[in-house]
Design a protein around this motif. Structure first.
Motif, PDB file in Angstrom:
ATOM      1  N   LYS A   4     -11.343   5.806 -15.950  1.00 54.70           N
ATOM      2  CA  LYS A   4      -9.994   5.597 -16.088  1.00 54.70           C
ATOM      3  C   LYS A   4      -9.243   5.782 -14.832  1.00 54.70           C
ATOM      4  O   LYS A   4      -8.141   5.174 -14.747  1.00 54.70           O
ATOM      5  N   PRO A   5      -9.628   6.616 -14.019  1.00 51.10           N
ATOM      6  CA  PRO A   5      -8.936   6.792 -12.693  1.00 51.10           C
ATOM      7  C   PRO A   5      -8.646   5.346 -11.973  1.00 51.10           C
ATOM      8  O   PRO A   5      -7.809   5.338 -11.163  1.00 51.10           O
ATOM      9  N   SER A   8      -5.504   3.805 -13.292  1.00 53.53           N
ATOM     10  CA  SER A   8      -4.082   4.602 -13.507  1.00 53.53           C
ATOM     11  C   SER A   8      -2.847   4.159 -13.540  1.00 53.53           C
ATOM     12  O   SER A   8      -1.916   4.452 -14.395  1.00 53.53           O
ATOM     13  N   ASP A  12      -0.835   4.579 -16.997  1.00 57.92           N
ATOM     14  CA  ASP A  12       0.160   5.313 -17.052  1.00 57.92           C
ATOM     15  C   ASP A  12       1.780   4.806 -17.629  1.00 57.92           C
ATOM     16  O   ASP A  12       2.441   5.282 -18.069  1.00 57.92           O
ATOM     17  N   ASP A  30      -6.300  -0.531 -10.650  1.00 60.38           N
ATOM     18  CA  ASP A  30      -5.251  -0.209  -9.422  1.00 60.38           C
ATOM     19  C   ASP A  30      -5.484  -1.494  -8.215  1.00 60.38           C
ATOM     20  O   ASP A  30      -4.669  -1.704  -7.598  1.00 60.38           O
TER      21      ASP A  30
END
Length: 389
Positions: A4-5, A8, A12, A30
């Motif tokens: 998941k990072p 983000s 979010d 990202d």
């Protein structure tokens, strides 16, 4: 391990959403934001000179990325367009016979389905459609129809967009392909970066179209075509970018590149290629291959399938799973559930901020790198509450 990072920014923006439509509009990592920003910076720093960079670095890198993913012998067989429709139109335009005789299935995506129907209305093509059902005999029936001859173009999906079923006899079609025809086109949109795909043995005989919108996680504008050398050397629908490079053609006539650049169109937004290159670099940096992502997806699919069978998802257990988990071969990144209530189920899930996708009577749950086991358990619990029997 959760990835998941890597997503983000997207996650979010709506932290409570459960997005199980990775087969539709895949969330962007990202890295794609970085690619988009780099595209803007290059365009404004270099202005008119940006095309030197695009054709000198960005496109060659994107070609190399596609070639590495598909194990193509030569990246120069890859060309890009805003969408696969543009590329399909250029291929068909290059068939010299009219009407063009096309063999396909009745389960192809709308970019080809609609265009083929309109061509038929205009008398430009004659289409033979092999029914997908019953699917356990589709491969054999389709190959038999192809071997029957009389076709200029043979087009079939690697993974069918609605049902998630896979076609396993591309090599048999490649054996029939000739530079003078028939030409074989494989729609790989639901296969590219969804399942490990090695085209090295057939790359000299088949066309392959796909793009970045789904499992390549790069969004719109990054469609591509692998074009075998010598096939469709002079598309009638042609853009001015095809004028650049080593050209060949009749004296005094329109000249074409001999590599895949013969399929270039005209000026286009290159940001999709920037995003694609950054996403591929992200995956390499994280040590993630398509096989790795597929393995994670399969774990989620197995658990969801078990929950369906055990009644944990309520009335969803009444649906027919069109592409059940079986064997270890390539498969779709989504599960397709057919039921008369599919539309209502999709709407009920969306009202709970759970995003899935529905096609007619088929509800599709798509799985991806940005989901983990906790997300899946939330989905199963929500289905159990919403569709209690």
């Amino acid at each position: 391990m959760s990835h998941k990072p890597l997503f983000s920014r997207a996650l979010d923006l709506d932290p409570e959403r459960l997005h199980f439509a990775a087969h539709s509009h895949h969330l962007w990592p990202d890295a794609s934001f970085e690619g988009q920003s780099k595209c803007w910076e290059d365009a404004n720093r270099r202005a008119d000179r940006k095309w030197d960079l695009v054709f000198g670095e960005v496109i060659p890198q994107a070609q190399a990325n596609v070639a590495a993913e598909l194990n193509l012998p030569d990246p120069a067989t890859v060309v890009f367009a805003p969408n696969t429709h543009d590329l399909l139109v250029r291929i068909v335009s290059g068939v010299e016979r009219r009407p063009v005789r096309i063999l396909t299935s009745d389960g192809e995506f709308h970019s080809f389905r609609r265009q083929a129907e309109r061509w038929e209305e205009a008398g430009e093509v004659v289409v033979t459609r092999v029914p997908l059902a019953p699917f356990d005999t589709f491969d054999a029936r389709f190959v038999a129809a192809a071997k029957g001859g009389g076709h200029d173009l043979i087009l079939v999906s690697q993974v069918f967009f609605k049902t998630g079923q896979t076609f396993g006899r591309i090599a048999d079609l490649a054996d029939l392909a000739r530079s003078e025809g028939p030409w074989v086109v494989v729609d790989g949109y639901h296969g590219f970066m969804a399942a490990p795909t090695d085209l090295s043995a057939v790359a000299d005989r088949i066309f392959y179209v796909a793009g970045g919108y789904k499992y390549a996680m790069s969004g719109e504008g990054a469609a591509f075509l692998h074009a075998p050398p010598g096939f469709c050397p002079r598309p009638v629908v042609t853009g001015w970018y095809a004028e650049f490079g080593d050209l060949t053609g009749p004296p005094g006539g329109v000249q074409y590149r001999e590599d895949a650049g013969r399929f270039w169109g005209a000026t286009f937004d290159v940001s999709g290629l920037y995003r694609f290159n950054r996403v591929r670099a992200m995956l390499a940096g994280a040590g993630l291959t398509t096989a790795d992502v597929s393995a994670q997806v399969r774990r989620l699919q197995v658990r969801f399938s078990q929950a369906l069978a055990a009644g944990e998802c309520g009335a969803l257990a009444q649906a027919e799973v069109l592409n059940p988990l079986a064997g270890d071969g390539p498969r779709a990144r989504f599960l397709a559930l057919r039921h008369p209530e599919a539309q209502a189920w999709c709407a009920a899930l969306l009202a709970q901020n759970i995003v899935t996708d529905v096609r007619d009577d088929t509800l599709r749950f798509g799985f991806g790198l940005y989901q983990d086991e906790a997300d899946l358990e939330r989905l199963i619990a929500a289905c159990g509450r919403l569709f209690k029997v």
